[in-house]
Design an enzyme around this catalytic site. Structure first.
Site, PDB file in Angstrom:
ATOM      1  N   ASP A  87      -3.574  19.273 -34.732  1.00 32.98           N
ATOM      2  CA  ASP A  87      -3.154  19.576 -36.096  1.00 32.98           C
ATOM      3  C   ASP A  87      -1.841  20.348 -36.001  1.00 32.98           C
ATOM      4  O   ASP A  87      -1.428  20.791 -34.929  1.00 32.98           O
ATOM      5  CB  ASP A  87      -4.248  20.350 -36.842  1.00 32.98           C
ATOM      6  CG  ASP A  87      -4.095  20.230 -38.357  1.00 32.98           C
ATOM      7  OD1 ASP A  87      -3.073  19.698 -38.818  1.00 32.98           O
ATOM      8  OD2 ASP A  87      -5.000  20.690 -39.078  1.00 32.98           O
ATOM      9  N   CYS A 272     -36.172  23.921 -34.209  1.00 34.28           N
ATOM     10  CA  CYS A 272     -35.327  22.869 -33.652  1.00 34.28           C
ATOM     11  C   CYS A 272     -35.701  22.623 -32.203  1.00 34.28           C
ATOM     12  O   CYS A 272     -36.065  23.549 -31.488  1.00 34.28           O
ATOM     13  CB  CYS A 272     -33.861  23.255 -33.766  1.00 34.28           C
ATOM     14  SG  CYS A 272     -32.766  21.989 -33.087  1.00 34.28           S
TER      15      CYS A 272
END
Ligand code: GUN
Ligand code: ZN
Length: 650
Positions: A87, A272
């Protein structure tokens, strides 16, 4: 070069070639902070991330990093041999105001350090800016993109769509960008929308950008990194994502899931089983030094993100992406707004909507009726359907199990014995004549038995429209014996019509357009039916097999005889894909049509349509199934355009 491998509507799975090898999209590019990598890039590669994004502005502003990047290259600097996108510093200007770099310098720097995909120094259009300021920023962004295009060298260039929430500015910016030598299309300026949970605006921005973007290059959603939005963004045709959230949230003690973000302090267990969490309990994680804990959480966040993208890809392949998105958007009312905003764009989405899907249409809530599949049925029914000429009387029935003509077989045959009645079922998709009850999505749809108000309301609205639009002399609601008595009293039982002929006529017009039935079935029509199911299989006219009816979606596949009949009735380019002469001998032998050989095609084609492959003299070469819409076939130069079923020899 971009190749579409699989698609569903705007959503697509692609292969995108870069200087460091191919990327399979949709994919997430983790943001790597060149000064402080929470997860070392090499590790990201091991975790399966084929690409990452880093910030060239930060590297360039740090003397040591800049020197190393220039002398060793970016890939050595980061110790990563995958695809590196960079970027430009635009985001820093959004965060901190001005940046001390100019476009040509930062583009040249990205090129010189060997970035695979460098980004223009676009102007971040803030959502609170007025129209004029935004338009000016778009103008400057485009100017800088053109400038960057002239100096990109071997680097691929990302040219950013700006325009804030002004939809026309987004579309115009996207159109102009598509004409520039740009390789990736990020949609920028959306971070404040996501941070502010303005997901309906996000939908409008993405759709209006997609409207102007050429389909031959990948679309990147700048700063989208929460698993909550991936399926939605993929549905809208975004191919790439990037985010620093996985690391930022981790430093903050937060775990990301597709249904939201949870802070460790609020959790009772990790909930999880990902490779990072499996090695821990909530207690062991909390006992770790802060740095280590952030690393585990960052890994969890990356796993959760990747898993969600995989989940969306599977849904895309199965034809169940709409269902997934509708489930995900129930995680937060602001996402539900996004789902509702999608309804505003159904006319655009319908252009990409396949003729049918493998997966059934599962109703998940009122928004399901705003899907392009429902819009398609409604539109085509009112535009293309014509009642059988032999009857002037419609009996309207309540919805029942599907297919309706099986469910009501007894009632229909009783009524047919005493009158030349035609049957129309009130479905939430609209009026469904018995002859259309097997086409997708009518008989492939599953609704809850207990109807909600929205389904009832919509059914009512569409029946209202039917009552104004229909061509029957008389229509009546079915009320059991009373209706039967009434029909008997009409004394019009002679010369009842054949429901099978009505079906093939109705499907032909619905699938190919008004006038198709007339063109296809001129002559002596003979039907072959399945011994097991009694459903129509093949249609022959004057002894020639011209069509087959597919059991799963109720549509026709064409044979050459059918194709020729359609060609006579529908002048070019309707229903056609015109190919180059180099392609002709291959297609005549039954080989598929590749995009690079497509010279022209019917602009109204949708994926899964039956198409006629012809040469420039409009001679039939083959018959097959379109995989892309017209603008994709013409813009994309790689991959399959038509899956050919049957070649036609000269
Ligand atoms: N990162 C997040 N949003 C943006 C944007 O609009 N432009 C650029 N260049 N980077 C971003
Ligand atoms: Zn986990």
């Amino acid at each position: 070069m971009l190749e579409i491998l699989k698609r569903d509507g705007l959503a697509r799975m692609c292969r995108f070639d870069t200087p460091h090898g191919p990327l399979e999209t949709p994919c997430l590019l983790p943001v790597v902070n060149p000064r402080l990598a929470t997860i070392p890039p090499r590790r990201l590669k091991e975790l399966g991330f084929q690409a990452l994004i880093t910030n060239s502005y930060i590297i360039r502003n740090d003397a040591r990093l800049r020197e190393r990047a220039l002398s060793e290259g970016l890939h050595r600097l980061l110790d990563y041999d995958g695809v590196i996108m960079t970027d430009s510093g635009t985001f820093q200007s959004h965060m901190y105001g001005e940046v001390e770099v100019r476009n040509p310098e930062i583009v040249a720097f990205q090129r010189d350090v060997g970035s695979d995909i460098g980004t223009v120094l676009d102007i971040f259009t803030e959502p609170d800016w007025g129209r004029e300021r935004t338009a000016e920023a778009v103008r400057v962004t485009l100017e800088r993109t053109a400038e960057a295009g002239g100096m990109k060298g071997g680097m691929m260039l990302a040219g950013v769509v700006q325009g804030s929430v002004f939809r026309d500015l987004r579309t115009e910016c996207a159109r102009d960008l598509s004409r520039l030598p740009v390789d990736v299309f990020p949609i920028g300026g959306v971070v404040p929308l996501m941070e502010g949970y303005r997901f309906a605006d996000l939908v409008d921005v993405v759709v209006s950008s997609k409207m102007g973007l050429s389909p031959d290059r990948p679309v990147h959603l700048f700063g989208a990194g929460h698993p909550m939005v991936f399926s939605l963004a993929i549905l809208l045709g975004c191919d790439m994502f990037d985010s620093a959230s996985y690391a930022k949230f981790a430093r903050d003690g937060r775990m990301m899931f597709p249904e939201g973000t949870y802070h460790l302090k609020d959790m009772r267990a990790l909930e999880c089983e990902c490779p990072a969490c499996r090695e821990h309990t909530l207690e062991s994680l909390l006992a770790l030094p802060e740095e280590r804990r952030a690393e585990v959480l960052a890994l969890h966040n990356l796993h959760a993100s990747r898993k969600e993208i995989e989940r969306a890809k599977r849904a895309l392949l199965e034809g169940t992406l709409w269902e997934l998105v509708e489930q995900r958007c129930r995680a937060h009312p602001a996402l539900l707004d996004a789902l509702r905003a999608l309804g505003r764009h159904k006319a655009f989405l319908e252009r990409f909507e396949p003729l049918s899907r493998e997966g059934a249409f599962f109703y998940t809530g009122p928004e399901s009726l705003d899907r392009p599949a429902a819009f398609r049925y409604e539109r085509r029914y009112f535009e293309r359907y014509r009642k059988p000429a032999q009857t002037d009387l419609a009996v309207v029935l309540e919805e029942g199990d599907r297919p309706y003509s099986r469910f009501y077989a007894k009632e229909m045959s009783q009524m047919s014995e005493v009158a030349r009645a035609h049957f129309v079922v009130m479905s939430p998709f609209g009026p469904v004549p018995a002859d259309l009850d097997e086409v997708y999505p009518i008989s492939q749809s599953v609704f809850p038995r207990i109807k909600d108000r929205d389904v009832q309301e919509r059914t009512r609205e569409l029946m209202e429209r039917f009552s104004h639009a229909h061509e029957y002399g008389l229509s009546m609601l079915y009320e059991g014996q009373a209706t039967l008595d009434m029909l008997s009293s009409l004394g019009d039982a002679q010369g009842g019509f054949d429901p099978d002929l009505a079906r093939i006529r109705a499907v032909a017009d619905y699938q190919f357009g008004r006038g198709a039935a007339e063109a296809l079935f001129e002559g002596k029509v003979e039907l072959t039916k399945s011994k097991n199911t009694d459903r129509i299989r093949n249609v022959a006219v004057d002894g020639e097999h011209i069509l087959s009816m597919r059991a799963p979606d109720g549509f026709f596949t064409l044979r050459p005889g059918g194709a020729r009949r359609l060609m006579r009735a529908f002048p070019a380019p309707a229903l056609r894909v015109v190919v180059d002469q180099d392609s002709e001998p291959f297609n005549r032998e039954g080989k598929n049509v590749f995009c690079q050989f497509v010279k022209a095609c019917d602009p109204a084609l949708v994926p899964m349509d039956e198409v006629l492959v012809v040469n420039e003299k409009d001679e039939l070469l083959a018959i097959g199934r379109a995989l892309l819409v017209a603008e994709e076939m013409l813009a994309i130069r790689k991959g399959l355009a038509v899956k050919v079923r049957e070649g036609v020899r000269a």
